[in-house]
Motif scaffolding. Structure first.
Motif, PDB file in Angstrom:
ATOM      1  N   VAL A 274       0.832  -1.207   0.000  1.00  0.00           N
ATOM      2  CA  VAL A 274       0.000   0.000   0.000  1.00  0.00           C
ATOM      3  C   VAL A 274       0.863   1.253   0.000  1.00  0.00           C
ATOM      4  N   LEU A 278       0.619   3.974  -3.043  1.00  0.00           N
ATOM      5  CA  LEU A 278       0.035   5.289  -2.789  1.00  0.00           C
ATOM      6  C   LEU A 278       1.085   6.387  -2.673  1.00  0.00           C
ATOM      7  N   LEU A 314      -5.914  -0.102   1.745  1.00  0.00           N
ATOM      8  CA  LEU A 314      -5.803   0.917   0.692  1.00  0.00           C
ATOM      9  C   LEU A 314      -6.762   2.074   0.940  1.00  0.00           C
TER      10      LEU A 314
END
Length: 506
Positions: A274, A278, A314
């Motif tokens: 994640v 991101l 997420l």
């Protein structure tokens, strides 16, 4: 006393050794610097040339290949410090990394705070942590050892130690695939569709870590991808989108280092995954992101429960960072497209964009569906209308024209070239395809030479539910050398269950 003047300097030469982004220096065991400083193999050393400094790992040479008055630099070290001709380097013991305490605490299972992760990522990008220490950190974060708060803290730290882009007001779109599925090269098609419809989509992509091809590897077959930030900005401002290698623009450089360490370990954690995804989206200036999450028994995400866990992480981290993220769960049981390997996947991408009648239908359908879902994320757009816009862009040739314009802006388009050596792997009997082992199929492509040899890989058109007759090719292996071809074919003999065939009743 001027200790600097007293230090023995070593002539700098280029070793010509690829150490995969890890700076390494080579000294002879009889080198005066080695003996006086007490350096040994794998010691971390601080090298100074004029006012430039680099921390590297020492390897000790015991033969006469290297003179005792010289130091040889790996390609990564040479590129990082860029010595002038006839440069002289001096060496020191580096200061202990400031994050050493945080690293030790994480190894022993303690929860870290945001300041700890920032220190760790600062030491990571400045090469103050050895690969052994970084491997310990990656391992300590594996499994469920990062909670939601730590995942967010790690993501913010990754963003903080790199560059970030700001595209101004309005939606900036992005798409990412969690991975684990051979082929599935939807990104170049989606970028072309979205940019052709007037939206910004500055796509930074990875090279292969454990797969036969990453998006950057496939795109590089068709256009340059090693653009710097200024060049990337030029392409996006001119054409609305790009597909470039993220490792050259330093948008999340700490993640690039961690990926280097994860590559031989062949694992990561949900938290690190994640943070990796991101951090790059935030750094690239994206604010609306679609995540493609293939789920299947031999994909990266293997079950609905694992998908639920990853989706929750997420969503929570994205919300904390101000990103609008949607997750699309897709079929991860089998490859998407015909080709597996950079050039073969590039051929699939072009056949879809060109509207070839023989283009892989599954790649075309998945690209349209994902592009439609991404367009539906845009504020003010009517939910469900995105798919029709995506389909129209492909059918009209609008997406193809935009893709060629993006390639031109990135440095020019090149048609994919294919491998010289090929061999079919034949079905041993009549049967119906009940399952396909994605991991083993990918390994065949890698053993054939992909992605190091861009033309290497394999081609297969069979899908679950298809009926194969004995002696028909299940897939065709492509390789640049006979040795690599034979190596891949030997593996198929050792693993005959890549395609699970149910024998027809007699």
């Amino acid at each position: 006393m001027n200790r600097e003047a007293d230090r023995t300097g070593l002539r700098v030469i280029r070793a010509g050794i690829d150490t995969y982004q890890q700076p390494v220096v080579y000294m002879h065991r009889d080198c005066e610097v080695c003996r006086s400083e007490g350096f040994a193999a794998l010691t971390r050393v601080s090298m100074r040339i004029d006012h430039r400094e680099l921390i590297a790992t020492l390897n000790v040479v015991v033969s006469d290949l290297l003179p005792a008055d010289a130091v040889a630099l790996s390609e990564a070290a040479w590129s990082a410090i860029q010595p002038e001709p006839d440069a002289i380097a001096t060496f020191y013991h580096p200061e202990p990394p400031r994050s050493a305490g945080a690293l030790r605490a994480k190894v022993f299972g303690q929860r870290l705070e945001e300041a700890d992760y920032l220190a760790l990522m600062q030491d990571t990008v400045h090469n103050r942590l050895s690969d052994i220490e970084l491997a310990a950190f990656v391992t300590a974060c594996a499994g469920e050892r990062l909670d939601h708060g730590e995942t967010t803290a790690l993501t913010r730290a990754m963003v903080a130690v790199g560059d970030t882009l700001d595209w101004g007001e309005g939606p900036v779109l992005d798409k990412h695939c969690v991975g684990g599925l051979p082929g599935n090269r939807t990104t170049p098609i989606i970028v072309a569709i979205v940019a052709s419809l007037g939206y910004r989509i500055p796509k930074t992509s990875s090279r292969a870590i454990t797969s036969p091809a990453g998006t950057a590897d496939t795109m590089e077959v068709m256009a340059p991808v090693e653009l710097d930030l200024d060049a990337m900005r030029y392409v996006v401002e001119r054409e609305g989108g790009c597909v470039v290698w993220g490792g050259n623009v330093r948008l999340s450089p700490a993640d690039d280092v961690l990926i280097r360490v994860e590559r031989p370990l062949d694992f990561d954690s949900d938290g690190q995954l994640v943070a990796s995804i991101l951090s790059k989206k935030v750094a690239a200036g994206s604010n609306h992101v679609l995540i493609d999450m293939p789920v299947g028994p031999t994909a990266k995400v293997r079950s609905a429960a694992a998908a639920d866990s990853l989706t929750g992480r997420l969503a929570g981290t994205a919300a904390a960072l101000g990103l609008r993220v949607a997750v699309n769960r897709s079929d991860g049981r089998q490859p998407v497209g015909y080709g597996i390997g950079p050039a073969l996947e590039a051929a699939d991408v072009l056949s879809v964009l060109r509207g070839d009648p023989d283009a892989p239908a599954d790649l075309r359908e998945r690209s349209i569906a994902l592009a439609g879902d991404l367009l539906d994320l845009v504020p003010g757009n009517v939910i469900g209308r995105g798919r029709g816009l995506a389909e129209q862009s492909l059918a009209s040739g609008q997406a193809l024209a935009k893709f060629m314009a993006i390639c031109d802006a990135q440095g020019g388009f090149t048609e994919p070239k294919f491998a010289r050596h090929r061999a079919d792997v034949l079905a041993p009997r009549n049967g119906t395809v009940m399952a396909i082992d994605n991991r083993r199929l990918s390994k065949v492509a890698k053993l054939a030479g992909a992605p190091v040899s861009p033309a290497a890989g394999l081609v297969s058109r069979w899908r679950i539910g298809d009926r194969i007759s004995a002696g028909e090719p299940m897939f065709t292996v492509h390789a640049q050398s006979k040795g690599q071809l034979e190596y891949a074919l030997d593996y198929t003999q050792a693993c005959p269950t890549i395609f699970d065939l149910r024998e027809d009743p007699t």
